[in-house]
Design an enzyme around this catalytic site. Structure first.
Site, PDB file in Angstrom:
ATOM      1  N   TYR A 140     -25.142 -18.023 -25.851  1.00 23.46           N
ATOM      2  CA  TYR A 140     -25.950 -19.236 -25.764  1.00 23.46           C
ATOM      3  C   TYR A 140     -25.343 -20.296 -26.660  1.00 23.46           C
ATOM      4  O   TYR A 140     -24.964 -20.009 -27.800  1.00 23.46           O
ATOM      5  CB  TYR A 140     -27.388 -18.938 -26.210  1.00 23.46           C
ATOM      6  CG  TYR A 140     -28.296 -20.154 -26.246  1.00 23.46           C
ATOM      7  CD1 TYR A 140     -28.686 -20.793 -25.060  1.00 23.46           C
ATOM      8  CD2 TYR A 140     -28.773 -20.653 -27.455  1.00 23.46           C
ATOM      9  CE1 TYR A 140     -29.523 -21.895 -25.100  1.00 23.46           C
ATOM     10  CE2 TYR A 140     -29.619 -21.763 -27.492  1.00 23.46           C
ATOM     11  CZ  TYR A 140     -29.993 -22.386 -26.310  1.00 23.46           C
ATOM     12  OH  TYR A 140     -30.817 -23.482 -26.342  1.00 23.46           O
ATOM     13  N   ASP A 165     -18.597 -20.651 -31.840  1.00 21.95           N
ATOM     14  CA  ASP A 165     -19.959 -21.120 -32.058  1.00 21.95           C
ATOM     15  C   ASP A 165     -20.577 -20.229 -33.134  1.00 21.95           C
ATOM     16  O   ASP A 165     -21.029 -19.118 -32.850  1.00 21.95           O
ATOM     17  CB  ASP A 165     -20.753 -21.064 -30.750  1.00 21.95           C
ATOM     18  CG  ASP A 165     -22.178 -21.578 -30.929  1.00 21.95           C
ATOM     19  OD1 ASP A 165     -22.611 -21.730 -32.089  1.00 21.95           O
ATOM     20  OD2 ASP A 165     -22.851 -21.819 -29.911  1.00 21.95           O
ATOM     21  N   LYS A 219     -28.312 -24.173 -38.105  1.00 24.17           N
ATOM     22  CA  LYS A 219     -29.225 -23.219 -38.731  1.00 24.17           C
ATOM     23  C   LYS A 219     -29.115 -23.151 -40.263  1.00 24.17           C
ATOM     24  O   LYS A 219     -29.673 -24.000 -40.939  1.00 24.17           O
ATOM     25  CB  LYS A 219     -29.091 -21.857 -38.034  1.00 24.17           C
ATOM     26  CG  LYS A 219     -29.543 -22.011 -36.552  1.00 24.17           C
ATOM     27  CD  LYS A 219     -29.677 -20.756 -35.737  1.00 24.17           C
ATOM     28  CE  LYS A 219     -30.317 -21.128 -34.388  1.00 24.17           C
ATOM     29  NZ  LYS A 219     -29.623 -20.717 -33.218  1.00 24.17           N
TER      30      LYS A 219
HETATM   31  C1  LIG Z   1     -29.368 -21.736 -31.997  1.00 24.84           C
HETATM   32  C2  LIG Z   1     -28.032 -21.796 -31.386  1.00 24.84           C
HETATM   33  C3  LIG Z   1     -27.514 -22.977 -30.841  1.00 24.84           C
HETATM   34  C4  LIG Z   1     -28.344 -24.217 -30.676  1.00 24.84           C
HETATM   35  O1  LIG Z   1     -28.784 -24.760 -31.873  1.00 24.84           O
HETATM   36  P1  LIG Z   1     -30.066 -25.729 -31.853  1.00 24.84           P
HETATM   37  O2  LIG Z   1     -30.163 -26.207 -33.266  1.00 24.84           O
HETATM   38  O3  LIG Z   1     -31.209 -24.908 -31.388  1.00 24.84           O
HETATM   39  O4  LIG Z   1     -29.750 -26.828 -30.905  1.00 24.84           O
HETATM   40  C5  LIG Z   1     -26.214 -22.989 -30.408  1.00 24.84           C
HETATM   41  N1  LIG Z   1     -25.445 -21.888 -30.489  1.00 24.84           N
HETATM   42  C6  LIG Z   1     -25.907 -20.731 -30.996  1.00 24.84           C
HETATM   43  C7  LIG Z   1     -25.003 -19.559 -31.093  1.00 24.84           C
HETATM   44  C8  LIG Z   1     -27.223 -20.641 -31.434  1.00 24.84           C
HETATM   45  O5  LIG Z   1     -27.699 -19.477 -31.869  1.00 24.84           O
END
Ligand SMILES: *Cc1c(COP(=O)(O)O)cnc(C)c1O
Length: 428
Positions: free
Chosen positions: A144, A239, A267
């Site tokens: 994701y 990511d 995060k």
């Molecule tokens: C949470 C997440 C996102 C998106 O971040 P948001 O702050 O919710 O837009 C993108 N990549 C990964 C791997 C994530 O866990």
């Protein structure tokens, strides 16, 4: 003030907010039952509107590695807030957070701050496409990357499928350049590059996957990616929105000995405030406006309050060096959970790395999306319900990561295990 039940609150929420929530998983549709409403949180605990207390293993989906309402983070935020909350002009604090990120993540020479992980991914992909002049992006099934249009593509059945959107409102034209491959599948990679090599702008991957449940990469898989990206002049994007500062101080790439070209963060680097970051080699990052021709901007980018929370969080992590202990405690917790479920004769597997883990029911091994979706989600729903009603808050879906924080004490973990002991599967 009369206390409102969750049922009443949810009914009211649904009147004013679509589905009653501001992010879909919060609606508990994957586990059943009405969602809870949180009033406050402290350390490892959440407190809901009906007066219940929970040990929290969701940690706001990852940011709260120091637990909730950590005093050092709160005082940093309060101090900065008193001097104003947004200027739309660069501040000294932004340089300080950028410097910390650059020093902690070896492959990052420059970094741009944004307001969410989604934005970080948008920025990285545009940058990769702008810098290479190519359109196609390889994404792995089950990873994701935020709700970016061309990343919202569903798992196909073949080894290599052309992406079709998994959300309405995403034109087919946006996702036709997204190529999907199975996670951890070394053999599929060279085939994709052989077919599309000179058209592939980027490969984006969660170097430890957290969004199909935790799935740990085979080292050879990521190494192969690095080699193929270098050879084909494609940009390798890690990511690390979850893994950044979660598994080590910096990116998980440090432990793997693999450098990404671009890294997405979020995060934890916001310490519980909205933030994201896209960083990488200076030559790539300098393609961003105003220096380069790849446009990117944000009214609240580098917001002083978010940045202050991030700096305080990173400084504490650097000082406390909690990673080894967090990993040990998490491994121990998972081992004990396993013992209990085996005792109940319940087939399962637990994927764990550092302070993140996922318990999958009804499967023996989970290495990719295909094996993850074979798990017994109804059983997870029953387990989730039992834990919730006994004061343990888990992520409200089978396909999410559980997180430990530095605030979880041995007593909290022991209490959690007691609750599992009391789970009557007959009732499930
Ligand atoms: C949470 C997440 C996102 C998106 O971040 P948001 O702050 O919710 O837009 C993108 N990549 C990964 C791997 C994530 O866990």
């Amino acid at each position: 003030m009369t206390m409102q039940t969750h049922k009443q609150l949810f009914a009211k929420a649904k009147r004013y907010i679509p589905g009653g929530v501001n992010s879909p998983v919060r609606a508990f549709q994957a586990v059943g039952g009405d969602p809870i409403f949180i009033e406050k949180a402290k350390g490892p605990y959440l407190y809901d509107a009906e007066g219940h207390k929970y040990i929290d293993y969701c940690g706001s989906w990852g940011p709260m590695i120091l637990g909730h309402a950590r005093k050092e983070v709160l005082s940093a935020v309060k101090a900065v807030m008193g001097r104003g909350t947004s200027f739309g002009v660069t501040t000294r604090l932004e340089i300080e957070l950028a410097e910390r990120i650059v020093k902690a993540v070896k492959s990052v020479e420059k970094v741009r701050l944004v307001s969410s992980g989604t934005e970080a991914v948008m920025t990285a992909l545009r940058l990769a496409r702008g810098a290479t002049g190519r359109d196609k992006v390889i994404k792995f099934i089950g990873c994701y990357h935020g709700h970016v249009d061309h990343m919202l593509v569903q798992a196909g059945s073949g080894a290599l499928t052309l992406g079709t959107p998994s959300s309405l409102g995403v034109p087919r034209d946006f996702t036709k350049h997204t190529l999907l491959l199975p996670y951890n599948d070394k053999a599929a990679l060279p085939r994709a590059f052989a077919k599309y090599g000179d058209q592939i702008a980027a490969v984006i991957v969660e170097p430890v996957a957290g969004n199909m449940g935790v799935v740990v990469p085979e080292p050879a898989f990521l190494k192969k990616l690095r080699i193929l990206c270098t050879k084909n002049k494609s940009v390798l994007i890690f990511d690390e929105v979850i893994t950044g500062f979660r598994l080590a101080y910096g990116g998980v790439q440090k432990g793997l000995g693999i450098d990404a070209d671009l890294t997405c963060l979020g995060k934890i680097i916001g310490g519980g405030f909205p933030i994201g970051a896209c960083g990488g080699t200076a030559s790539l990052m300098d393609c961003l406006a105003p220096q380069g021709k790849v446009y990117q901007a944000g009214t609240l980018s580098g917001n002083p309050v978010c940045v202050a929370a991030g700096i305080a969080t990173l400084d504490l992590l650097k000082e406390l060096k909690p990673y080894r202990e967090l990993a040990r405690n998490t491994a121990e917790l998972c081992r004990e959970i396993g013992v209990r479920l085996n005792g109940k004769g319940m087939s399962h597997t637990i994927n764990q790395i550092g302070s993140m883990f996922t318990l999958f029911f009804g499967v023996e091994k989970v290495t990719d999306f295909g094996s993850a979706i074979k798990s017994n989600t109804a059983r997870y729903g029953a387990y989730f319900g039992h834990m919730l009603h006994s004061g343990v808050y888990l992520p409200p879906s089978q396909f999410e990561a559980n997180f430990l924080s530095t605030a979880h004490s041995e007593r909290d973990l022991a209490r959690t295990l007691k609750v599992i002991d009391a789970w009557d599967m007959g009732a499930a």
